[in-house]
Design an enzyme around this catalytic site. Structure first.
Site, mmCIF file in Angstrom:
data_model
loop_
_atom_site.group_PDB
_atom_site.id
_atom_site.type_symbol
_atom_site.label_atom_id
_atom_site.label_comp_id
_atom_site.label_asym_id
_atom_site.label_seq_id
_atom_site.Cartn_x
_atom_site.Cartn_y
_atom_site.Cartn_z
ATOM 1 N N ARG A 102 0.885 -1.181 0.000
ATOM 2 C CA ARG A 102 0.000 0.000 0.000
ATOM 3 C C ARG A 102 0.913 1.218 0.000
ATOM 4 O O ARG A 102 1.705 1.419 0.921
ATOM 5 C CB ARG A 102 -0.905 0.003 1.226
ATOM 6 C CG ARG A 102 -1.579 1.339 1.438
ATOM 7 C CD ARG A 102 -2.695 1.314 2.444
ATOM 8 N NE ARG A 102 -3.840 0.614 1.905
ATOM 9 C CZ ARG A 102 -5.070 0.683 2.433
ATOM 10 N NH1 ARG A 102 -5.298 1.423 3.510
ATOM 11 N NH2 ARG A 102 -6.072 0.022 1.894
ATOM 12 N N HIS A 129 -7.403 0.721 -6.395
ATOM 13 C CA HIS A 129 -7.605 -0.120 -5.196
ATOM 14 C C HIS A 129 -8.269 -1.432 -5.652
ATOM 15 O O HIS A 129 -9.434 -1.699 -5.367
ATOM 16 C CB HIS A 129 -8.482 0.631 -4.196
ATOM 17 C CG HIS A 129 -8.438 0.077 -2.811
ATOM 18 N ND1 HIS A 129 -7.665 -1.007 -2.445
ATOM 19 C CD2 HIS A 129 -9.088 0.454 -1.668
ATOM 20 C CE1 HIS A 129 -7.839 -1.263 -1.160
ATOM 21 N NE2 HIS A 129 -8.689 -0.407 -0.665
ATOM 22 N N GLN A 132 -10.137 -3.995 -3.215
ATOM 23 C CA GLN A 132 -11.432 -3.529 -2.711
ATOM 24 C C GLN A 132 -12.530 -3.732 -3.748
ATOM 25 O O GLN A 132 -13.612 -4.244 -3.432
ATOM 26 C CB GLN A 132 -11.347 -2.041 -2.335
ATOM 27 C CG GLN A 132 -12.633 -1.507 -1.748
ATOM 28 C CD GLN A 132 -12.972 -2.133 -0.407
ATOM 29 O OE1 GLN A 132 -12.164 -2.096 0.509
ATOM 30 N NE2 GLN A 132 -14.157 -2.727 -0.282
ATOM 31 N N ASP A 218 -17.285 7.160 -1.417
ATOM 32 C CA ASP A 218 -16.024 7.050 -0.677
ATOM 33 C C ASP A 218 -15.791 8.401 -0.012
ATOM 34 O O ASP A 218 -16.487 9.390 -0.315
ATOM 35 C CB ASP A 218 -14.907 6.711 -1.688
ATOM 36 C CG ASP A 218 -13.576 6.325 -1.038
ATOM 37 O OD1 ASP A 218 -13.518 6.214 0.205
ATOM 38 O OD2 ASP A 218 -12.596 6.154 -1.781
ATOM 39 N N CYS A 258 -16.266 1.540 0.692
ATOM 40 C CA CYS A 258 -15.079 0.727 1.006
ATOM 41 C C CYS A 258 -14.658 0.879 2.465
ATOM 42 O O CYS A 258 -13.957 0.033 2.987
ATOM 43 C CB CYS A 258 -13.939 1.086 0.070
ATOM 44 S SG CYS A 258 -13.344 2.779 0.218
ATOM 45 N N ARG A 286 -13.361 -8.779 1.872
ATOM 46 C CA ARG A 286 -11.939 -8.533 1.574
ATOM 47 C C ARG A 286 -11.130 -9.780 1.952
ATOM 48 O O ARG A 286 -10.244 -10.204 1.225
ATOM 49 C CB ARG A 286 -11.420 -7.316 2.359
ATOM 50 C CG ARG A 286 -11.959 -5.978 1.901
ATOM 51 C CD ARG A 286 -11.396 -5.571 0.548
ATOM 52 N NE ARG A 286 -9.955 -5.500 0.543
ATOM 53 C CZ ARG A 286 -9.220 -4.464 0.975
ATOM 54 N NH1 ARG A 286 -9.824 -3.382 1.407
ATOM 55 N NH2 ARG A 286 -7.899 -4.485 0.927
HETATM 56 N N1 NVA Z 1 -10.046 6.518 -1.423
HETATM 57 C C1 NVA Z 1 -9.660 6.162 -0.089
HETATM 58 C C2 NVA Z 1 -9.862 4.708 0.141
HETATM 59 C C3 NVA Z 1 -9.489 4.226 1.519
HETATM 60 C C4 NVA Z 1 -9.632 2.748 1.685
HETATM 61 C C5 NVA Z 1 -8.208 6.550 0.145
HETATM 62 O O1 NVA Z 1 -7.396 6.337 -0.761
HETATM 63 O O2 NVA Z 1 -7.888 7.073 1.212
HETATM 64 N N1 CP Z 2 -11.151 -0.194 2.524
HETATM 65 C C1 CP Z 2 -9.882 -0.278 2.940
HETATM 66 O O1 CP Z 2 -8.961 -0.548 2.173
HETATM 67 O O2 CP Z 2 -9.723 -0.056 4.270
HETATM 68 P P1 CP Z 2 -8.352 0.170 5.061
HETATM 69 O O3 CP Z 2 -7.825 1.507 4.641
HETATM 70 O O4 CP Z 2 -8.752 0.142 6.499
HETATM 71 O O5 CP Z 2 -7.401 -0.921 4.706
#
Ligand code: NVA
Ligand code: CP
Length: 304
Positions: A102, A129, A132, A218, A258, A286
């Site tokens: 990540r 992502h 997800q 989101d 998500c 997930r």
């Molecule tokens: N769009 C959000 C998703 C978090 C799981 C982010 O990137 O922070």
């Molecule tokens: N939806 C998701 O990826 O959650 P986290 O940021 O908690 O991993």
């Protein structure tokens, strides 16, 4: 060897297999039937951004499959002291069987994968992502059957989630209605010619949600964009999924997010906790889809 850096790295037949395996593995999990085909396999998880769901689902998932996980972050590794991602990839991938990352730029996971001896999974970047949306598509199919030919409404930011939904629309053959405020629309350069037939863009979120089989949203500000939070709060003020919006969708429409959710911003408490919301199953899935994904990346197609 395959990587899973974006949804379009896999073809429809591979997703059909993973979805089928997810159903099998989820059923086994619910029945407490042990299934450990990845004994002694090691997953390295590299987190340069925060996470709850991704970390727990990958860590629990690899343990349940018989393997183990190592959690790494930028602060406590040499990544935070500017060791090149290419060198990190070469070293880590000589010691483990699978890597999940990540991070910020997609380019970073691409560079890691290019220098890795083992499969690499994108656990979220600024651009995509895929884990997800794989879980989301599985959740839709679980509740409503095939997603092909359906309409998914995306309400809010053009971010990593919405661009991944666009890839899903092309792969699974559904329509994606995207409603964004002026100035926050999807970038033309990121919409491929083959995506256009699947994408309808709106500035009115009610129009995007109208008749949709799934409404999803989101946070207004994704990780890494915190400096824009106040400006975004103003720009996105009308982009809240509420009961009125869900009422304009198809009668049996689902709501997904998500997570983490900001109640009172992109979604009301009523919708998030309402009968159309499947957000908790979505989060749980997930775990199941990623177990099927790890099995596929390490063992190929399994039918037992
Ligand atoms: N769009 C959000 C998703 C978090 C799981 C982010 O990137 O922070
Ligand atoms: N939806 C998701 O990826 O959650 P986290 O940021 O908690 O991993």
């Amino acid at each position: 060897m395959k990587h899973f850096l974006k949804l379009s790295d896999f073809g429809k037949h591979e997703f059909d297999h993973i979805i089928e395996r997810t159903t099998v593995l989820k059923k086994r999990f619910k029945q407490y039937i042990p299934y450990q085909p990845l004994t002694d396999r090691m997953l390295a998880m590299v987190f340069e951004k925060s996470s709850t769901r991704t970390r727990v689902s990958f860590e629990a998932g690899i343990y349940q499959l018989g393997g183990q996980a190592i959690h790494l972050d930028a602060q406590s590794t040499q990544l935070g002291r500017a060791e090149p991602i290419e060198d990190t990839a070469r070293v880590i991938s000589r010691m483990v069987d699978l890597v999940m990352i990540r991070t910020y730029e997609q380019d970073k996971v691409e560079r890691f994968a290019a220098h890795s001896r083992v499969p690499v999974i994108n656990g979220l970047t600024n651009e995509f992502h895929p884990c997800q949306v794989l879980a989301d598509v599985f959740t839709f199919i679980e509740h409503r059957g095939s997603i092909t030919g359906k309409t998914v409404a995306w309400v809010g930011d053009a971010n990593n989630m919405s661009y991944t939904w666009l890839e899903a629309a092309r792969i699974f053959g559904f329509t994606l209605n995207v409603a964004t405020p002026a100035g926050y629309a999807m970038e033309e350069s990121r919409v491929a010619e083959s995506d256009r037939a699947h994408l309808k863009t709106f500035t009115d979120p009610m129009a995007a949600a109208s008749g949709a089989h799934l409404v999803t949203t989101d946070v207004w500000t994704s990780m890494g964009y915190e400096a824009e939070t106040e400006t975004r709060k103003k720009a996105f003020a009308d982009f809240i999924v509420d009961t009125e919006m869900m009422d304009s969708a198809a009668k049996d429409a689902l709501f997904m997010h998500c997570l983490p959710a900001h109640r009172g911003e992109e979604v009301t408490e009523e919708v998030l906790e309402g009968s159309q919301s499947v957000v908790w199953e979505e989060a749980e899935n997930r775990l199941h889809v990623q177990k099927a994904l790890m099995e596929y990346l390490l063992l190929g197609k399994i039918d037992s």
